[in-house]
Design a protein around this motif. Structure first.
Motif, PDB file in Angstrom:
ATOM      1  N   ASN A 181     -11.918  -8.374  26.863  1.00  0.00           N
ATOM      2  CA  ASN A 181     -11.515  -9.397  27.826  1.00  0.00           C
ATOM      3  C   ASN A 181     -12.213  -9.228  29.164  1.00  0.00           C
ATOM      4  O   ASN A 181     -12.605 -10.214  29.801  1.00  0.00           O
ATOM      5  CB  ASN A 181      -9.981  -9.390  27.995  1.00  0.00           C
ATOM      6  CG  ASN A 181      -9.312 -10.048  26.786  1.00  0.00           C
ATOM      7  OD1 ASN A 181      -9.973 -10.686  25.965  1.00  0.00           O
ATOM      8  ND2 ASN A 181      -8.010  -9.855  26.656  1.00  0.00           N
ATOM      9  N   VAL A 194      -9.206  -4.760  23.121  1.00  0.00           N
ATOM     10  CA  VAL A 194      -8.835  -5.994  23.819  1.00  0.00           C
ATOM     11  C   VAL A 194      -9.172  -5.896  25.310  1.00  0.00           C
ATOM     12  O   VAL A 194      -9.722  -6.838  25.905  1.00  0.00           O
ATOM     13  CB  VAL A 194      -7.338  -6.307  23.607  1.00  0.00           C
ATOM     14  CG1 VAL A 194      -6.856  -7.381  24.586  1.00  0.00           C
ATOM     15  CG2 VAL A 194      -7.110  -6.757  22.159  1.00  0.00           C
ATOM     16  N   LYS A 238       0.348 -14.918  22.441  1.00  0.00           N
ATOM     17  CA  LYS A 238      -0.453 -15.806  23.291  1.00  0.00           C
ATOM     18  C   LYS A 238      -1.607 -16.432  22.483  1.00  0.00           C
ATOM     19  O   LYS A 238      -1.965 -17.598  22.678  1.00  0.00           O
ATOM     20  CB  LYS A 238      -1.002 -14.993  24.471  1.00  0.00           C
ATOM     21  CG  LYS A 238      -1.511 -15.830  25.640  1.00  0.00           C
ATOM     22  CD  LYS A 238      -1.821 -14.944  26.854  1.00  0.00           C
ATOM     23  CE  LYS A 238      -3.159 -15.292  27.478  1.00  0.00           C
ATOM     24  NZ  LYS A 238      -3.617 -14.256  28.424  1.00  0.00           N
ATOM     25  N   CYS A 239      -2.206 -15.656  21.610  1.00  0.00           N
ATOM     26  CA  CYS A 239      -3.261 -16.194  20.735  1.00  0.00           C
ATOM     27  C   CYS A 239      -2.705 -17.342  19.898  1.00  0.00           C
ATOM     28  O   CYS A 239      -3.293 -18.434  19.828  1.00  0.00           O
ATOM     29  CB  CYS A 239      -3.797 -15.112  19.789  1.00  0.00           C
ATOM     30  SG  CYS A 239      -4.791 -13.855  20.605  1.00  0.00           S
ATOM     31  N   GLU A 240      -1.592 -17.094  19.239  1.00  0.00           N
ATOM     32  CA  GLU A 240      -0.959 -18.127  18.397  1.00  0.00           C
ATOM     33  C   GLU A 240      -0.727 -19.396  19.203  1.00  0.00           C
ATOM     34  O   GLU A 240      -0.987 -20.504  18.733  1.00  0.00           O
ATOM     35  CB  GLU A 240       0.386 -17.612  17.856  1.00  0.00           C
ATOM     36  CG  GLU A 240       0.291 -16.507  16.823  1.00  0.00           C
ATOM     37  CD  GLU A 240       0.017 -17.042  15.401  1.00  0.00           C
ATOM     38  OE1 GLU A 240      -0.261 -18.243  15.226  1.00  0.00           O
ATOM     39  OE2 GLU A 240       0.069 -16.222  14.463  1.00  0.00           O
ATOM     40  N   TYR A 295       0.256 -10.326  23.397  1.00  0.00           N
ATOM     41  CA  TYR A 295      -1.114 -10.846  23.299  1.00  0.00           C
ATOM     42  C   TYR A 295      -1.299 -11.661  22.017  1.00  0.00           C
ATOM     43  O   TYR A 295      -1.893 -12.748  22.031  1.00  0.00           O
ATOM     44  CB  TYR A 295      -2.111  -9.690  23.362  1.00  0.00           C
ATOM     45  CG  TYR A 295      -3.534 -10.133  23.484  1.00  0.00           C
ATOM     46  CD1 TYR A 295      -3.976 -10.826  24.609  1.00  0.00           C
ATOM     47  CD2 TYR A 295      -4.449  -9.877  22.461  1.00  0.00           C
ATOM     48  CE1 TYR A 295      -5.291 -11.251  24.715  1.00  0.00           C
ATOM     49  CE2 TYR A 295      -5.752 -10.293  22.565  1.00  0.00           C
ATOM     50  CZ  TYR A 295      -6.185 -10.979  23.685  1.00  0.00           C
ATOM     51  OH  TYR A 295      -7.482 -11.396  23.787  1.00  0.00           O
ATOM     52  N   PHE A 296      -0.778 -11.151  20.935  1.00  0.00           N
ATOM     53  CA  PHE A 296      -0.872 -11.887  19.666  1.00  0.00           C
ATOM     54  C   PHE A 296      -0.121 -13.220  19.783  1.00  0.00           C
ATOM     55  O   PHE A 296      -0.582 -14.251  19.276  1.00  0.00           O
ATOM     56  CB  PHE A 296      -0.305 -11.047  18.513  1.00  0.00           C
ATOM     57  CG  PHE A 296      -1.307 -10.069  17.911  1.00  0.00           C
ATOM     58  CD1 PHE A 296      -2.258  -9.427  18.691  1.00  0.00           C
ATOM     59  CD2 PHE A 296      -1.288  -9.782  16.543  1.00  0.00           C
ATOM     60  CE1 PHE A 296      -3.176  -8.523  18.139  1.00  0.00           C
ATOM     61  CE2 PHE A 296      -2.201  -8.892  15.980  1.00  0.00           C
ATOM     62  CZ  PHE A 296      -3.141  -8.259  16.769  1.00  0.00           C
ATOM     63  N   LEU A 335      -8.785  -8.981  15.662  1.00  0.00           N
ATOM     64  CA  LEU A 335      -7.625  -8.304  16.255  1.00  0.00           C
ATOM     65  C   LEU A 335      -6.730  -7.729  15.161  1.00  0.00           C
ATOM     66  O   LEU A 335      -6.240  -6.607  15.264  1.00  0.00           O
ATOM     67  CB  LEU A 335      -6.844  -9.263  17.143  1.00  0.00           C
ATOM     68  CG  LEU A 335      -7.637  -9.850  18.320  1.00  0.00           C
ATOM     69  CD1 LEU A 335      -6.748 -10.777  19.155  1.00  0.00           C
ATOM     70  CD2 LEU A 335      -8.218  -8.736  19.198  1.00  0.00           C
ATOM     71  N   LYS A 384      -2.154 -20.340  22.123  1.00  0.00           N
ATOM     72  CA  LYS A 384      -3.322 -20.985  22.724  1.00  0.00           C
ATOM     73  C   LYS A 384      -4.321 -21.518  21.701  1.00  0.00           C
ATOM     74  O   LYS A 384      -4.884 -22.594  21.877  1.00  0.00           O
ATOM     75  CB  LYS A 384      -4.052 -19.982  23.641  1.00  0.00           C
ATOM     76  CG  LYS A 384      -3.429 -19.870  25.028  1.00  0.00           C
ATOM     77  CD  LYS A 384      -4.436 -19.242  25.988  1.00  0.00           C
ATOM     78  CE  LYS A 384      -4.510 -19.968  27.320  1.00  0.00           C
ATOM     79  NZ  LYS A 384      -5.417 -19.295  28.262  1.00  0.00           N
ATOM     80  N   ILE A 385      -4.604 -20.751  20.668  1.00  0.00           N
ATOM     81  CA  ILE A 385      -5.620 -21.219  19.711  1.00  0.00           C
ATOM     82  C   ILE A 385      -5.048 -21.434  18.317  1.00  0.00           C
ATOM     83  O   ILE A 385      -5.755 -21.858  17.407  1.00  0.00           O
ATOM     84  CB  ILE A 385      -6.842 -20.264  19.656  1.00  0.00           C
ATOM     85  CG1 ILE A 385      -6.441 -18.847  19.223  1.00  0.00           C
ATOM     86  CG2 ILE A 385      -7.575 -20.230  20.992  1.00  0.00           C
ATOM     87  CD1 ILE A 385      -7.628 -17.931  18.906  1.00  0.00           C
ATOM     88  N   VAL A 424      -4.169 -15.766  15.186  1.00  0.00           N
ATOM     89  CA  VAL A 424      -4.655 -14.491  15.714  1.00  0.00           C
ATOM     90  C   VAL A 424      -6.005 -14.193  15.080  1.00  0.00           C
ATOM     91  O   VAL A 424      -6.097 -14.089  13.860  1.00  0.00           O
ATOM     92  CB  VAL A 424      -3.673 -13.348  15.400  1.00  0.00           C
ATOM     93  CG1 VAL A 424      -4.223 -12.014  15.900  1.00  0.00           C
ATOM     94  CG2 VAL A 424      -2.305 -13.641  16.014  1.00  0.00           C
ATOM     95  N   PRO A 425      -7.042 -14.075  15.867  1.00  0.00           N
ATOM     96  CA  PRO A 425      -8.366 -13.799  15.290  1.00  0.00           C
ATOM     97  C   PRO A 425      -8.332 -12.555  14.414  1.00  0.00           C
ATOM     98  O   PRO A 425      -7.713 -11.553  14.780  1.00  0.00           O
ATOM     99  CB  PRO A 425      -9.252 -13.580  16.528  1.00  0.00           C
ATOM    100  CG  PRO A 425      -8.581 -14.364  17.618  1.00  0.00           C
ATOM    101  CD  PRO A 425      -7.110 -14.237  17.334  1.00  0.00           C
TER     102      PRO A 425
END
Lengths: 202, 202, 202, 202, 202, 202
Positions: free
Chosen positions: E70, E66, E40-42, E37-38, E52, E44-45, E48-49
């Motif tokens: 979600n 999460v 995927k964050c990296e 998930y982390f 999180l 996509k955006i 990592v917020p």
């Protein structure tokens, strides 16, 4: 005969009828995990809490809520289960959430084996005779409820001074924050507490 | 053994000890009338309410309080005794007065023979299933508690519309106003409710 | 001529007409004691305060109110009569009670022989040049008015530190609490002050 | 002799001494225009209002303030001078500004030739017997004072319904807004009203 | 040179430094799911917020958060993702939560492709030009935030009148309630938003 | 195609259209001084701020406002221009004034060359990393905004302790007070910020 003469109007009995909430959302089919969870509730406490029945209109939401809640209130923590319930009730008192005051008030009474402590948390935690640890914990939770944007390092320091670790502070904050969610959800949909709660731990 | 391992600190039992209030004011000799009144309390409800013991440091103040209170809550009125107690608890809820919530919550439970009604008055009267008469009565009482300077003719009209006479409005106002006094007096001196109240009417 | 041209609308003269309150409650026959009391008012201050006329719809209520009030404001106490009136006005200011601000503002002006003190109590006691005793007394009264459930031992200690005995604290609390009742009663029924008050002590 | 025996402490006389404010800011040399303006004040009302003396530590600020104020309160408008003073006092009441309540309360009493109207504006405008125009005007001013971010078109419509033009609405808003500035300035520096105001228009 | 002469003190640059929050809680080893998930964050955006990272001190809590989040913000719903973010920001504005205003303000700007809408949600939703649907949705969310115990059937009816189904009402309530939790959690631990948010969608 | 399927309603673009405010007040002929001032605005910042266009319905009011404002924000002072803008934004945040948050938020971003500082002032100044001078300055401004009648000598002392002179205190108070006026004026007439502000200093 005297009764007939009495002035005024007798209020209807508050039946906490079968209605779970004010929204008309039929239950969705439960996943196996949730079926098992509901069965466990019936077995252990004799009924399925209405908050679960309310979430049961959507099985994914129900599962996410149960997982989040159980980690919060039951997972290992520097706070006892009773302490977490005390926070739940003190927060619910500020938000005047009927569902949570009834359900978690019962939990405090039962876990503490002290009905008076439950009343004090629900009515005014400042009137209770508390250890500094509990007073600080509840003061933080109530401030977070009423004026969260004014929380500063000094407020966290006050918790450290009575022995809470940084991890404990996370847990105090997490429980208080969660009930600010749960209180609002319950009020938003007029969730009704199961009648069984009222007599527990008296 | 598992108990020992539990995290956190167990809160002390909330004993509602013998202390009547936080001020150190020894009781004055009671007048004959007040002696008789205390005896009647013992006989009828099994104890002397602590509010009376608190006032007993000055017999004249005690007599004036008892006379005022008994006229307010027991004299003939268009409001039943239960309705007056419902106002007492709803007002005490807004002021978070521990003493009055405990003592008058017991009165609502007992008079209504409905423990749930007592909880609803103490927690959030808006969550109760009420007749329009009772909802209007409690809304007026709560508004008078929270924002008395904004009461206007329209608020009195709302009471008239559900059938209250002008004399009834006086009584609604008088009970709500009185508990705004009594709640503050109890909080000012940290008056402690008699333990007996907690179990009444459950 | 210029007057005619002025824009806007001239407000009607505020006549404080004969109406005593907004409820239509005819006076009941007065008991002899109350007849005498009303006569004494006429003799001593030239008029019967409208609050008494308002209660006069029920002689028992009137007697109970007068007894309670006179003990509170006139009985021997560690607080002077002026100090009790200062509390009355500061509390009435927080509740914005027109009747009590007018009637008890006049009392402060007269007892203190200082019209400015009356204005300060009615407008903002924090702007007055006060002895620590009076500042603490009024701060307690105002906190009790605005946030009674947060009063704790520290607040009582603050009064003790400036020399108040526990009995004095009772009296400070009793006066402040009473005006929280009386302010609400006056607002609930729109009680109108006697016109005579406005000019007193100027 | 009885005086000596009275309990309590006599409050000092509230002298409204020479001090103009709590900041130690010596007056700057006045411009010719401001010298003339101060002289006109002395001539017309017998004294220079302390707000002007407070601003006089900086002649540019004084001139800007005087120009702004005089346009606001004295320039031609659909609102009479009295109406503008009524707004000033009602706003100052919400902000509990001692200086402005004293100074502008005097203005209302004098312009209206009605001391009671001044008291009503200072104590609680809702208790006054007002024309719809004035009630709407003051309700708008008070809402703008207490919850400005909730003002919407409906609030402006309420003013239009009682006959205010859009230009009048600007003026109502401008006066109410100005006193929200002036009240805060006075409280920030503890501005003291000239003693002369207290007796005016009684 | 002129800079040197300027009065005052230049505020330090607000760096939104690496610190994630005020609690000293080292990250726990991530589960495989959370590692993915982390990542995927990296991807996509680009980062990592921090919320999180803050939860990452305890992998079970992170997973529960999460999953809950979600489902709430991304699962199928009668509310669009943008509508859910509008609620998030309007609620965070009432609670003055810096983290959530920054992070979810960016989401509104990006999803709406309208930076002004983001500002309006963060500053005052009443100042925006909104469809009745959105105004009702946000009014409900804000009332639930500020006065949840006063929500009644009429508030739900107001949502139904602009076309929301009972299931939609659940979702409006759930998002608003969640951010009342999340805002408090962020304030309790002084969560710091990732710097990247500030420039997004401008 | 996916867009079509998305649930919910897309909010209209917030255009900050040409409308300057909600009142229909045509501009008056500008004096030569004001013509020159408007031209200078166009030249220096590329547009005439809508607040000036709003006041332009009356040239005398416009001139008085401009003179007052320019002295306040631009005249020599112990506070830098940026510090004055920080106060402006922190005050406007408490009053949730959309116009002032947008216009003065832009000024903070630009003067500080730090977009994050602008966000922090608009969202919650307590979340910023500030020097004691700035924290004290903003705390005073916010207290003056929210509870002006409780300002006392101790509050002024807190400013002196971080180095502010009495003249500086005047200026802190004057800026904070002014924006309590300006925020209300903007909200009263629904003043709309020029679109240009949104992108400035990002």
């Amino acid at each position: 005969m005297e009764k007939k003469k009495e002035a005024g109007l007798r209020p209807a009995r508050q039946d906490e009828a079968e209605r779970v909430m004010a929204l008309d959302l039929p239950p969705a089919p439960l996943s196996d995990a949730m079926k098992a969870y509901f069965a466990k509730c019936e077995e252990k406490i004799g009924f399925v809490p209405n908050v679960l029945k309310a979430y049961a209109h959507d099985s994914a939401k129900l599962e996410a809520f149960v997982a989040f809640y159980n980690d919060l209130m039951l997972a290992p923590s520097g706070l006892s289960k009773l302490e977490r319930e005390m926070i739940a009730v003190a927060v619910s008192s500020r938000n005047r959430c009927y569902y949570c005051l009834v359900a978690h008030g019962a939990a405090v009474r039962t876990l503490a084996q002290d009905p008076v402590l439950g009343e004090l948390m629900a009515m005014n935690h400042r009137a209770a005779a508390l250890e500094p640890r509990h007073r600080a914990m509840l003061d933080f939770a109530v401030k977070l409820t009423e004026a969260s944007s004014t929380i500063e390092e000094e407020d966290r320091e006050a918790l450290r001074r009575v022995g809470f670790s940084d991890r404990d502070i996370w847990d105090v904050a997490a429980v208080a924050s969660f009930f600010n969610m749960s209180n609002r959800m319950a009020s938003a949909v007029d969730m009704r507490p199961n009648r069984e709660y009222h007599g527990e731990g008296r």
